[in-house]
Design an enzyme around this catalytic site. Structure first.
Site, PDB file in Angstrom:
ATOM      1  N   HIS A  61     -28.780 -76.178  11.530  1.00 35.79           N
ATOM      2  CA  HIS A  61     -28.541 -74.989  12.362  1.00 35.79           C
ATOM      3  C   HIS A  61     -29.506 -73.838  12.037  1.00 35.79           C
ATOM      4  O   HIS A  61     -30.210 -73.349  12.933  1.00 35.79           O
ATOM      5  CB  HIS A  61     -27.080 -74.546  12.229  1.00 35.79           C
ATOM      6  CG  HIS A  61     -26.775 -73.240  12.903  1.00 35.79           C
ATOM      7  ND1 HIS A  61     -26.910 -73.050  14.267  1.00 35.79           N
ATOM      8  CD2 HIS A  61     -26.363 -72.047  12.390  1.00 35.79           C
ATOM      9  CE1 HIS A  61     -26.585 -71.799  14.563  1.00 35.79           C
ATOM     10  NE2 HIS A  61     -26.252 -71.161  13.446  1.00 35.79           N
ATOM     11  N   HIS A  86     -29.407 -66.621   7.571  1.00 36.50           N
ATOM     12  CA  HIS A  86     -28.467 -65.742   8.279  1.00 36.50           C
ATOM     13  C   HIS A  86     -26.988 -66.008   7.986  1.00 36.50           C
ATOM     14  O   HIS A  86     -26.151 -65.133   8.190  1.00 36.50           O
ATOM     15  CB  HIS A  86     -28.734 -65.765   9.793  1.00 36.50           C
ATOM     16  CG  HIS A  86     -28.237 -66.975  10.520  1.00 36.50           C
ATOM     17  ND1 HIS A  86     -28.978 -68.125  10.659  1.00 36.50           N
ATOM     18  CD2 HIS A  86     -27.072 -67.216  11.164  1.00 36.50           C
ATOM     19  CE1 HIS A  86     -28.299 -69.007  11.362  1.00 36.50           C
ATOM     20  NE2 HIS A  86     -27.132 -68.502  11.684  1.00 36.50           N
ATOM     21  N   GLU A  90     -22.279 -64.840   4.199  1.00 40.66           N
ATOM     22  CA  GLU A  90     -20.894 -64.984   4.680  1.00 40.66           C
ATOM     23  C   GLU A  90     -20.260 -66.300   4.243  1.00 40.66           C
ATOM     24  O   GLU A  90     -19.096 -66.332   3.848  1.00 40.66           O
ATOM     25  CB  GLU A  90     -20.867 -64.902   6.209  1.00 40.66           C
ATOM     26  CG  GLU A  90     -19.445 -64.848   6.742  1.00 40.66           C
ATOM     27  CD  GLU A  90     -19.344 -65.294   8.189  1.00 40.66           C
ATOM     28  OE1 GLU A  90     -18.215 -65.333   8.672  1.00 40.66           O
ATOM     29  OE2 GLU A  90     -20.380 -65.604   8.799  1.00 40.66           O
ATOM     30  N   ASP A  91     -21.034 -67.386   4.279  1.00 42.45           N
ATOM     31  CA  ASP A  91     -20.447 -68.725   4.081  1.00 42.45           C
ATOM     32  C   ASP A  91     -20.571 -69.277   2.662  1.00 42.45           C
ATOM     33  O   ASP A  91     -19.968 -70.300   2.355  1.00 42.45           O
ATOM     34  CB  ASP A  91     -21.111 -69.727   5.052  1.00 42.45           C
ATOM     35  CG  ASP A  91     -20.775 -69.406   6.500  1.00 42.45           C
ATOM     36  OD1 ASP A  91     -19.829 -68.629   6.723  1.00 42.45           O
ATOM     37  OD2 ASP A  91     -21.462 -69.928   7.399  1.00 42.45           O
ATOM     38  N   ASP A 152     -29.149 -67.456  17.457  1.00 45.75           N
ATOM     39  CA  ASP A 152     -27.981 -68.138  16.873  1.00 45.75           C
ATOM     40  C   ASP A 152     -27.014 -68.572  17.974  1.00 45.75           C
ATOM     41  O   ASP A 152     -26.542 -69.713  18.010  1.00 45.75           O
ATOM     42  CB  ASP A 152     -27.305 -67.165  15.896  1.00 45.75           C
ATOM     43  CG  ASP A 152     -26.024 -67.729  15.292  1.00 45.75           C
ATOM     44  OD1 ASP A 152     -26.043 -68.888  14.859  1.00 45.75           O
ATOM     45  OD2 ASP A 152     -25.013 -66.999  15.249  1.00 45.75           O
ATOM     46  N   ASP A 272     -34.430 -71.266  48.898  1.00 49.19           N
ATOM     47  CA  ASP A 272     -35.354 -70.821  47.846  1.00 49.19           C
ATOM     48  C   ASP A 272     -34.951 -71.409  46.492  1.00 49.19           C
ATOM     49  O   ASP A 272     -34.455 -70.725  45.618  1.00 49.19           O
ATOM     50  CB  ASP A 272     -35.454 -69.294  47.792  1.00 49.19           C
ATOM     51  CG  ASP A 272     -34.092 -68.621  47.722  1.00 49.19           C
ATOM     52  OD1 ASP A 272     -33.084 -69.300  47.997  1.00 49.19           O
ATOM     53  OD2 ASP A 272     -34.043 -67.421  47.394  1.00 49.19           O
TER      54      ASP A 272
END
Length: 740
Positions: A61, A86, A90-91, A152, A272
């Site tokens: 990812h 990124h 947090e993780d 992301d 179109d």
């Protein structure tokens, strides 16, 4: 997993990393590859035991997000490093101080911004809107936070297939509600289009597959048409001696779907389906004249539609977009859109903000598309001054994201850019808050107009003011810009504060005169007596004189009467009890099965889409009005699902009893003698339908009409529409959503 499988996985990770590095090579300076490598190994180690829903290693990812930043947005080393890292703060156990120590303060600042907005739009609460406000705050610090966030989101949408259905709907709705408009406003056309297409892929799966299949089936014919169309143009442009390319760009599936819905036509009637793009390499000083030369050569070969000329070269869009658009008639009798631009303009159109700033830096102060810088300045100002709740803020902000602009001049000739549909009052607030607050009207091109006048490109506007003027609630319905709305709300809040203080003083005095206690219970009873939503609302209305203070005495008289009646109306036997129960059961509203357990609750139908029995529907729990029922095709459905998913509940019709529901129909066709009489017979005689209103206009043999009538359910409505379409001369009958 076996050792062999793990080894293959590791090889794939390294392959993806090396591919990313190759793509980044043109923007790398000395030492950049080393810092990117360090970021990659930091991220890989931090995420080593993590997997995505698809079962793939999580490190895929951040690598793919970095690839999007490189290839599709055109960002540099700092952004690549931040994209790779990124999710680590947090993780994983890595902290922001570790990032700053190893990668410097700029990367740490971007990661901090991304971490603050992690999980944004998770559960549809007001906290999600607060997080979105935080995300926009980073705009004033470093716009790369939002660009990486968009990368992301794009990768998450590309891999949405591994998520459960309810998550797909939720994430897709959030994407179309805010992320696609944000990509549009930052000039990221390609990303905006892909986000829209992916939204459709997961929300209208059959429709998406059908349009994609038909586009594929018509590809060969389309390519042959494009070759034939560009042949005479190519020969003429070669005489200019500038390098150029011509290509046919298919319209996105989402834009074709929108056109099918808007015009109520099948795929085959959308003409179109593509645009021809001419891209020329020319020095910056020759750009404008070269594009107009090419326009002249195109219109020598094909007849243009004068109403469809769009000059965004002389005056670029607010997101920096520059291009010259015209629509011409091809030899087979088909309209074709032609876009003429330079290589620089094309890169800005595709990669938006990043390319815009690259060219700004290279132009040494001569950059042309300054709208983005001005817009970001407006966002900063809006964030600093906005004190409304987060949900209101997001709604205000979102309403301005997709707006096209109009260009207006002050009496001194200064140019101001406002959103399409902006009014003279918006323009007044754009000049200065005080000018807006005192605005009583305007002179547009020397002609007197009201504050509600919608300004048009090229207007020269002079604002008229009065010291006696002040903002009122009605002004919020007139303005469209966030700046004007914010200033009006500030002024109304100040007024309300003064009125509440005065109202409180009056009520306190009156209550004491009536020898009653001034406390919460008395205030709540007084609020209920005057039918106000809250005590501050009551005080406000008393303070500004909408409720006469003398009326407060009637409150005591009414209380005395209620007390006396309660004593006389006691339920004394079974028949009285049955009578009271019957009263509560007899309601004007119909009933529905609502919620997971399909219970029966009271509800109201939403006026934005007017659902009737037979429609696909959902329930929405409002703050003050209980459960409201919306059609799943309601124009507000996306916003409700994306912003308030936790308040949406299942609903289905409980009965098909004979009740009438108001619907609107738009009817079009060719005019003839007796047509209206035939339509009236179908409605009132054959199907016994009551009409509420009818208005039909005829012009040059074509009639258009709007009819409001009462039907029992969708079957009744479908039969009515079918019978109307059988009338000689009627071409189209469409059900309209309208606010009653």
């Amino acid at each position: 997993m076996t050792t062999i499988e793990l080894e293959e996985e590791r090889k794939e990770i390294i392959r993806r990393y090396r591919r990313m590095l190759r793509h980044a090579k043109p923007v790398l300076k000395e030492g950049d590859a080393k810092i990117i490598k360090k970021a990659f190994y930091t991220s890989m180690e931090a995420h080593q035991d993590m997997r995505r829903k698809s079962g793939e290693p999580y490190i895929f990812h951040p690598i793919e997000v970095a690839m999007i930043c490189i290839d599709e947005i055109g960002l540099g080393t700092t952004s690549i490093v931040a994209a790779l890292l990124h999710d680590v703060v947090e993780d994983t156990e890595i902290e922001l101080t570790d990032i700053e120590r190893d990668f410097g303060p700029k990367v740490a600042q971007i990661i901090d911004g991304l971490t603050k907005i992690s999980g944004v739009f998770e559960y549809g609460t007001s906290a999600q809107a607060e997080n979105f406000r935080k995300m926009l705050l980073t705009l004033s610090e470093d716009v790369r936070v939002i660009l990486i966030k968009l990368a992301d989101r794009l990768h998450n949408m590309r891999t949405l297939g591994s998520m459960p259905r309810h998550k797909q709907l939720k994430i897709a709705s959030e994407t179309i509600y805010l992320y696609a408009p944000l990509a549009h406003r930052l000039g990221l056309y390609a990303i905006k289009s892909e986000l829209e297409d992916l939204y459709l892929k997961y929300t209208e799966q059959d429709t998406y597959r059908e349009i994609a299949s038909k586009l594929n089936q018509t590809k060969v014919a389309r390519n042959n048409f494009i070759k034939s169309f560009i042949k005479p143009i190519r020969t003429k442009i070669q005489t200019l001696n500038y390098p150029f390319e011509i290509k046919g760009r298919p319209k996105s599936i989402y834009s074709i779907w929108r056109k099918m819905k808007k015009q109520n036509v099948p795929f085959e009637k959308v003409y179109d389906l593509f645009a021809i793009r001419i891209i020329v390499d020319t020095p910056v000083e020759d750009e404008k004249s070269t594009c107009w030369q090419i326009y002249s050569l195109v219109t020598d070969s094909y007849k243009p539609n004068p109403d469809r000329l769009r000059d965004w070269i002389s005056t670029p869009k607010g997101n920096g977009y520059e291009s010259l658009h015209t629509t011409v008639m091809s030899k087979p009798g088909q309209w074709v859109e032609v876009q003429i631009r330079t290589r620089r303009m094309d890169e800005i159109a595709e990669k938006g903000y990043a390319a815009h700033w690259k060219y700004k830096e290279n132009s040494k102060g001569k950059e042309k598309g300054g709208g983005l810088e001005g817009w970001i300045g407006q966002v900063r100002e809006m964030l600093e001054q906005n004190d409304s709740n987060a949900m209101e803020f997001v709604d205000d902000f979102k309403s301005n994201l997709f707006q096209e602009e109009v260009f207006i001049f002050t009496p001194k000739g200064d140019l101001k850019i406002l959103p399409y549909n902006a009014t003279a009052l918006d323009f007044a607030f754009e000049i200065h808050t005080e000018v807006g607050a005192r605005c009583i009207g305007a002179k547009v091109n020397q002609k007197l107009v009201p504050i509600s006048y919608k300004v048009k490109t090229g207007d020269q506007v002079e604002i008229l003011t009065s010291t006696k003027q002040k903002p009122n609630e009605g002004w919020l319905k007139i303005v469209v810009t966030s700046k004007a709305r914010s200033r009006i709300k500030d002024a109304l809040a100040e007024d309300r504060k003064r009125n509440i203080a005065l109202g409180k003083e009056i009520v306190e005095r009156k209550v004491k005169q009536m020898k009653m206690e001034y406390n919460e219970v008395t205030m709540q009873r007084l609020r209920a007596f005057f039918n106000q939503k809250s005590i501050p609302d009551l005080m406000d209305k008393i303070g500004k004189g909408e409720i006469d203070p003398k009326e407060i005495k009637k409150f005591q008289e009414a209380r005395d009467k209620i007390t006396a009646k309660k004593k006389a109306d006691k339920i004394s036997d079974a028949s009285t009890f049955k009578k009271e129960i019957t009263k509560t059961k007899e309601r004007d509203e119909d009933v529905l099965y609502i919620g997971e357990d399909m219970d029966i609750f009271e509800y109201k139908t939403a006026k934005c889409c007017n659902p009737i029995p037979g429609d696909d529907i959902f329930g929405f729990i409002t703050v003050n009005e209980g459960i409201k029922i919306h059609r799943t095709s309601c124009p507000n459905a996306v916003e409700l699902l994306s912003n308030h998913g936790h308040r949406v509940i299942k609903a289905r019709w409980a009965s098909q009893k004979e009740e009438s529901f108001l619907v609107g129909l738009r009817i079009e066709g060719t005019d003839r003698v007796g047509l209206i009489n035939d339509i009236s017979k179908i409605i009132s005689e054959e199907l016994k339908v009551n009409m509420r209103s009818v208005s039909i206009e005829s012009d040059k043999g074509i009639f258009r009409g709007n009819i409001e009538l009462f039907v029992q359910d969708t079957k009744h409505l479908d039969k009515l529409i079918g019978n109307l379409l059988d009338v000689n001369g009627v071409i189209q009958v469409i059900r309209e959503d309208r606010d009653k």
